[in-house]
Design an enzyme around this catalytic site. Structure first.
Site, mmCIF file in Angstrom:
data_model
loop_
_atom_site.group_PDB
_atom_site.id
_atom_site.type_symbol
_atom_site.label_atom_id
_atom_site.label_comp_id
_atom_site.label_asym_id
_atom_site.label_seq_id
_atom_site.Cartn_x
_atom_site.Cartn_y
_atom_site.Cartn_z
ATOM 1 N N ASP A 52 0.821 -1.214 0.000
ATOM 2 C CA ASP A 52 0.000 0.000 0.000
ATOM 3 C C ASP A 52 0.856 1.266 0.000
ATOM 4 O O ASP A 52 2.038 1.232 0.341
ATOM 5 C CB ASP A 52 -0.936 0.017 1.214
ATOM 6 C CG ASP A 52 -0.184 0.057 2.545
ATOM 7 O OD1 ASP A 52 0.831 -0.652 2.673
ATOM 8 O OD2 ASP A 52 -0.608 0.813 3.431
ATOM 9 N N GLU A 64 0.227 -1.316 5.570
ATOM 10 C CA GLU A 64 1.243 -0.887 6.527
ATOM 11 C C GLU A 64 1.013 0.562 6.927
ATOM 12 O O GLU A 64 1.161 0.936 8.093
ATOM 13 C CB GLU A 64 2.641 -1.035 5.913
ATOM 14 C CG GLU A 64 3.784 -0.884 6.905
ATOM 15 C CD GLU A 64 4.282 0.541 7.115
ATOM 16 O OE1 GLU A 64 5.028 0.779 8.074
ATOM 17 O OE2 GLU A 64 3.901 1.435 6.325
ATOM 18 N N ASP A 75 11.901 -1.405 3.856
ATOM 19 C CA ASP A 75 10.958 -0.296 3.964
ATOM 20 C C ASP A 75 11.634 0.938 4.569
ATOM 21 O O ASP A 75 10.965 1.834 5.065
ATOM 22 C CB ASP A 75 9.749 -0.754 4.813
ATOM 23 C CG ASP A 75 8.584 0.208 4.757
ATOM 24 O OD1 ASP A 75 8.539 1.018 3.817
ATOM 25 O OD2 ASP A 75 7.729 0.160 5.655
HETATM 26 ZN ZN LIG Z 1 6.718 2.091 4.088
#
Ligand SMILES: [Zn+2]
Length: 570
Positions: free
Chosen positions: A237, A332, A355
Site C-alpha cells: 500500500d 502498513e 521499507d
Molecule cells: Zn513504508
C-alpha cells in the site's frame, strides 16, 4: 509541439507503453514489450501497412533503434533516453528528434559491457542490413534465454522496469475503512505480484484471503536444515497522505546537483536547498513523480528489490542460500499491515522488511507507542446560578493539556527523545474528550509517561470530584530493540554485508513504528533495511536507482551470508 508529439511523449513518460506511434491525433502503435523486439515488430508491421509519417516514441533509443526508425520515415522520434550515436543517425536521415536525457553508449545496467543490440549494429550503416542483423540477434538471444537464466545486468534492468510498473497501480490504503485489506485496489497488485512470482518459478506463491502474498524460494545449499529460514517483506500500500493515482514516474539520469522541476506550472520543484541529501547522489539516476502524486517508492521499491533479488538468486545457482520466504503485505501505512499475518504458518525464523529510506539505513529500534484517551464529564447549569455547582468539561480539558510538559511534544523533540502528542481535543460544558499519543524508545520512560497520564486523571478527579475524568491507556506497539537484541545475528549479518559492498551502515532509531516491530513481538524478529527512496508520503518523494541496485545486492548478500555462516559453524 504538435498534438502527435505531445501524445507520444505523454504515453512514454507515463509508462503506459515502451514504444508507441501517433498519427492524426491518436495512437497507431502502443507496445509494452522490453528490448528491441517490440520495435522490430512495429517496424515490420508499419513497412507493410504504411500510415504515412508518424510521431514515434520509445523509452530508450540507441543507434540500433535509430537505424530501424529510419526504415519507417517518421515525422519525429522521442525517447526518454537517447544515445549520441542514435542522434547522429536520425540527424543524417533528416528526422526530427527529442529526448529527456542523452547518453554516450547504451550499456547493460551494471556497465559490464555494451548492450548486445548496439554491438550487433556496430559498423553497419545500412538500415535494412541492421534490421536483418537485429532480427538474428534477438532470435538467438531469446532461444538462449529459454535455456539459460538471465545475466546479472539483465536482472538489474528488470529492477527499474519492475518498479515503474508497480507505480502504475494505485494501492492507497484507507485508515477509515473497516475491511481488510482496507482497500480492494491493493488486491489488484497482490495478484499481479503473485503471477510474477509464479512466473519466476516460485510454485507455492499465493494470495490469501487477507491479501497477503507469500512464496518460498527453495534452498540450494548443501545442508538446508542447518540454515535458518529467513524472509524478506515489503508492503504494497501507499500512504493516505497523498494521492497515488495516475503516478507518472520520470527518470532523471546523471543528476547534476541542481533543482529538479517536477511541475513548472504549479511551481513544484525538488530542490537540494530543501533536501540537501539529494547532493549525496550527484551523478546518479533519480526517479521522481510529476508533483501531483507521491511516487510510491514506499514501498514498491522494496517489492521491486525483493523480486529482483529472487530473480537473481534463481539465475545464479552458484550463490548458495537456505530457504527464503517472501511476503508482500497490505495496509502498513494505516498501521494494521500485520494484524492478520500468520507467523507460525509463514515458517520463517528471521525476517527483514525492505521499507527504510537512505542508502545504508539499518533500523532495529523504534518507539514504544500507546494512546491515552480522556473523557471528561461536566455539569451544565445556567451560568447565572452556577457558583460552586458547574463543572465545565471543556475548561477542564484545557487544564488537562496544561498539565503535560510543554517541551515534550513532537515539535520540540528528536532522535531518542520521547513525547506526548495531543491528537485531538473536543468539548462543550457537559462533555469533553482529549486524545494523546505517547511515544518513547526507552521502555522505562515509556511506562513513566503512561503513569503520568493516569496521575493527571487522578489529580483532576481529586480537584473536581470522583469520575469527572476517566482515561483509557492502550499500548499500540513496542520498540523491537528488546527482541532484536536477543537475535543480534540479524543486525550483524546486515551490517557485515553492507560493509563488504562498500555501503556505510546507517543505524538510526525510527521515530515511529514499522511492521517489523509488530512482527518482532509476534515471534518473527524483523529489522528494517533501506530501499533508497526519500521524502515518503508526498509529492517530493524520489528514489535513487543506484541505491535500489545496492538494496538488491544486500538482499542477495544476506541470503548468502546466512548459508555460509551455517556452513562454517557446522
Ligand atoms: Zn513504508
Amino acid at each position: 509541439m504538435t498534438e502527435g508529439e505531445q501524445l507520444v511523449q505523454t504515453t512514454i513518460r507515463s509508462g503506459d507503453a515502451t514504444l508507441c506511434a501517433a498519427g492524426d491525433g491518436k495512437l497507431v502503435y502502443r507496445l509494452t514489450g522490453r528490448g528491441i523486439g517490440a520495435l522490430v515488430t512495429a517496424v515490420e508491421k508499419e513497412r507493410a501497412d504504411s500510415h504515412g509519417p508518424l510521431d514515434w516514441g520509445d523509452k530508450l533509443v540507441g543507434r540500433a533503434a535509430a537505424l530501424l526508425f529510419t526504415l519507417v520515415r517518421p515525422r519525429s522520434v522521442f525517447a526518454l533516453t537517447m544515445s549520441t550515436g542514435a542522434q547522429d543517425v536520425l540527424r543524417a536521415a533528416g528526422i526530427l528528434f527529442g529526448c529527456d536525457a542523452v547518453i554516450v553508449d547504451v550499456l547493460n545496467r551494471t556497465g559490464t559491457g555494451p548492450c548486445p543490440m548496439e554491438a550487433a549494429v556496430s559498423g553497419i550503416d545500412d538500415p535494412l542490413a541492421a534490421l536483418e542483423k537485429l532480427k538474428q540477434v534477438s532470435q538467438s538471444l531469446s532461444d538462449a534465454g529459454r535455456k539459460r537464466a538471465p545475466e546479472k545486468g539483465e536482472s538489474m534492468n528488470n529492477l527499474v522496469d519492475r518498479f515503474l510498473h508497480y507505480t502504475s497501480f494505485d494501492t492507497q490504503s484507507d485508515e477509515h475503512s473497516v475491511t481488510f485489506p482496507s482497500t480492494e485496489k491493493q488486491l489488484v497488485l497482490a495478484h499481479e505480484l503473485d503471477t510474477e512470482l509464479q512466473g519466476l518459478g516460485l510454485k507455492d506463491s499465493s494470495v490469501d484471503a487477507n491479501g497477503y502474498v507469500s512464496a518460498t524460494l527453495p534452498a540450494n545449499c548443501e545442508s538446508p536444515d542447518a540454515v535458518p529460514v529467513i524472509a524478506f517483506l515489503a508492503h504494497m500500500d501507499t500512504s493516505p497522505d497523498a494521492s497515488g493515482m495516475g503516478v507518472k514516474p520520470r527518470i532523471v539520469t546523471a543528476y547534476d546537483g541542481k533543482d529538479i522541476v517536477l511541475d513548472a506550472e504549479k511551481n513544484m520543484v525538488l530542490s537540494p536547498a530543501d533536501f540537501p541529501d539529494m547532493l549525496l547522489h550527484k551523478g546518479e539516476d533519480f526517479i521522481v513523480a510529476d508533483g501531483t502524486t507521491l511516487l510510491g517508492a514506499d514501498d514498491k521499491a522494496g517489492i521491486a528489490e525483493i523480486m529482483t533479488a529472487v530473480e537473481y538468486l534463481l539465475a545464479h545457482p552458484e550463490v548458495k542460500h537456505g530457504t527464503i520466504k517472501i511476503a508482500f503485505t497490505p495496509d502498513e501505512e494505516v498501521g494494521q499491515g500485520v494484524d492478520r499475518f500468520d507467523v507460525p504458518k509463514f515458517g520463517a525464523k528471521y525476517a527483514y522488511t525492505l521499507d527504510g529510506d537512505e542508502l545504508g539505513s539499518l533500523e532495529y529500534e523504534n518507539f514504544n507507542a500507546a494512546s491515552a484517551e480522556f473523557e471528561i464529564t461536566g455539569k451544565s447549569i445556567h451560568p447565572g446560578t452556577a457558583k460552586g455547582i458547574m463543572k465545565n468539561a471543556a475548561l477542564i480539558a484545557a487544564e488537562l493539556t496544561a498539565l503535560f510538559p510543554s517541551d515534550e511534544t513532537p515539535r520540540s523533540t528528536e532522535k531518542y527523545e520521547g513525547f506526548f502528542h495531543l491528537t485531538s481535543i473536543n468539548g462543550v460544558c457537559e462533555k469533553a474528550e482529549v486524545k494523546y499519543i505517547i511515544r518513547d524508545h526507552d521502555k522505562h520512560r515509556f511506562e513513566q509517561r503512561k503513569s503520568m497520564a493516569h496521575a493527571t486523571c487522578d489529580f483532576l478527579n481529586a480537584k473536581y470530584g470522583e469520575d469527572t475524568v476517566t482515561v483509557h491507556v492502550r499500548d499500540s506497539y513496542y520498540n523491537m530493540r528488546e527482541v532484536i537484541e536477543q537475535n543480534m545475528i540479524l543486525v550483524d549479518v546486515a551490517r557485515d554485508v553492507m560493509e563488504k559492498l562498500g555501503i556505510a551502515p546507517l543505524v538510526k532509531p525510527v521515530r515511529g513504528g514499522t511492521d517489523g516491530a509488530r512482527l518482532s513481538y509476534m515471534g518473527l524478529p524483523c529489522p528494517n533495511l533501506f530501499t533508497g527512496g526519500r521524502n515518503y508520503h508526498g509529492p517530493f518523494e524520489y528514489i535513487v536507482i543506484q541505491s535500489m541496485e545496492k538494496a538488491v545486492q544486500v538482499i542477495v548478500g544476506i541470503a548468502e551470508a546466512f548459508a555460509s555462516r551455517s556452513a562454517t559453524v557446522a
